[in-house]
Motif scaffolding. Structure first.
Motif, PDB file in Angstrom:
ATOM      1  N   PHE A  54       0.828  -1.198   0.000  1.00 10.85           N
ATOM      2  CA  PHE A  54       0.000   0.000   0.000  1.00 10.85           C
ATOM      3  C   PHE A  54       0.865   1.251   0.000  1.00 10.85           C
ATOM      4  O   PHE A  54       0.608   2.200  -0.750  1.00 10.85           O
ATOM      5  N   CYS A  55       1.890   1.277   0.842  1.00  7.58           N
ATOM      6  CA  CYS A  55       2.763   2.449   0.928  1.00  7.58           C
ATOM      7  C   CYS A  55       3.458   2.714  -0.406  1.00  7.58           C
ATOM      8  O   CYS A  55       3.607   3.869  -0.822  1.00  7.58           O
ATOM      9  N   THR A  56       3.886   1.648  -1.082  1.00  5.22           N
ATOM     10  CA  THR A  56       4.520   1.797  -2.399  1.00  5.22           C
ATOM     11  C   THR A  56       3.524   2.357  -3.408  1.00  5.22           C
ATOM     12  O   THR A  56       3.846   3.283  -4.168  1.00  5.22           O
ATOM     13  N   LEU A  57       2.309   1.831  -3.422  1.00  5.61           N
ATOM     14  CA  LEU A  57       1.272   2.313  -4.334  1.00  5.61           C
ATOM     15  C   LEU A  57       0.911   3.759  -4.023  1.00  5.61           C
ATOM     16  O   LEU A  57       0.756   4.585  -4.928  1.00  5.61           O
ATOM     17  N   ARG A  58       0.816   4.085  -2.758  1.00  2.00           N
ATOM     18  CA  ARG A  58       0.502   5.458  -2.355  1.00  2.00           C
ATOM     19  C   ARG A  58       1.567   6.422  -2.872  1.00  2.00           C
ATOM     20  O   ARG A  58       1.266   7.498  -3.367  1.00  2.00           O
ATOM     21  N   GLU A  59       2.823   6.027  -2.758  1.00  2.05           N
ATOM     22  CA  GLU A  59       3.930   6.863  -3.251  1.00  2.05           C
ATOM     23  C   GLU A  59       3.804   7.095  -4.762  1.00  2.05           C
ATOM     24  O   GLU A  59       4.024   8.198  -5.246  1.00  2.05           O
ATOM     25  N   GLN A  60       3.422   6.061  -5.491  1.00  3.63           N
ATOM     26  CA  GLN A  60       3.260   6.176  -6.938  1.00  3.63           C
ATOM     27  C   GLN A  60       2.070   7.065  -7.307  1.00  3.63           C
ATOM     28  O   GLN A  60       2.155   7.854  -8.244  1.00  3.63           O
ATOM     29  N   MET A  61       0.968   6.918  -6.565  1.00  7.50           N
ATOM     30  CA  MET A  61      -0.254   7.640  -6.895  1.00  7.50           C
ATOM     31  C   MET A  61      -0.277   9.078  -6.381  1.00  7.50           C
ATOM     32  O   MET A  61      -0.961   9.924  -6.952  1.00  7.50           O
ATOM     33  N   PHE A  67      -2.825  14.412  -0.857  1.00  6.07           N
ATOM     34  CA  PHE A  67      -3.870  13.842  -0.004  1.00  6.07           C
ATOM     35  C   PHE A  67      -3.284  13.338   1.313  1.00  6.07           C
ATOM     36  O   PHE A  67      -3.796  12.405   1.909  1.00  6.07           O
ATOM     37  N   GLY A  68      -2.240  13.955   1.770  1.00  5.88           N
ATOM     38  CA  GLY A  68      -1.567  13.529   2.987  1.00  5.88           C
ATOM     39  C   GLY A  68      -1.612  14.570   4.084  1.00  5.88           C
ATOM     40  O   GLY A  68      -2.243  15.615   3.959  1.00  5.88           O
ATOM     41  N   SER A  69      -0.945  14.243   5.155  1.00 13.62           N
ATOM     42  CA  SER A  69      -0.803  15.133   6.296  1.00 13.62           C
ATOM     43  C   SER A  69       0.479  14.728   7.021  1.00 13.62           C
ATOM     44  O   SER A  69       1.077  13.690   6.714  1.00 13.62           O
ATOM     45  N   GLU A  70       0.875  15.516   7.994  1.00 10.41           N
ATOM     46  CA  GLU A  70       2.065  15.160   8.773  1.00 10.41           C
ATOM     47  C   GLU A  70       1.868  13.801   9.454  1.00 10.41           C
ATOM     48  O   GLU A  70       2.772  12.972   9.486  1.00 10.41           O
ATOM     49  N   HIS A  71       0.680  13.606   9.990  1.00  3.89           N
ATOM     50  CA  HIS A  71       0.345  12.338  10.659  1.00  3.89           C
ATOM     51  C   HIS A  71       0.485  11.166   9.693  1.00  3.89           C
ATOM     52  O   HIS A  71       1.110  10.151  10.015  1.00  3.89           O
ATOM     53  N   LEU A  72      -0.085  11.271   8.499  1.00  5.05           N
ATOM     54  CA  LEU A  72      -0.026  10.172   7.542  1.00  5.05           C
ATOM     55  C   LEU A  72       1.390   9.947   7.022  1.00  5.05           C
ATOM     56  O   LEU A  72       1.772   8.817   6.754  1.00  5.05           O
TER      57      LEU A  72
END
Length: 77
Positions: A54-61, A67-72
């Protein structure tokens, strides 16, 4: 099922969250990623078998973290 804990703003959630999280985690519960908790990336990697994927896909997308925040960012890298 969704369980929420609401407390007075004057209370320190870090005093009781670890105990509550241990109970819920033992029952297979997982916290909402965007809600307050004291778990870290390692905890999420244990709870979500495909977390690294998921983290890899999130980085790609979303490489700019629109769509992030400091927390995420702390959770996902």
């Amino acid at each position: 099922m969704y369980i929420a804990f609401h407390v007075s703003k004057a209370m320190n959630p870090h005093e009781f969250f670890p105990a509550i999280q241990d109970i819920l985690k033992a029952a297979g519960g997982r916290p909402h990623w965007g809600k307050m908790h004291t778990l870290g990336r390692e905890d999420f990697a244990e709870m979500y078998p495909r977390f690294d994927e998921f983290c890899t896909l999130r980085e790609q997308m979303d490489p700019t973290r629109k769509f992030g925040s400091e927390h995420l960012t702390q959770l996902f890298g």
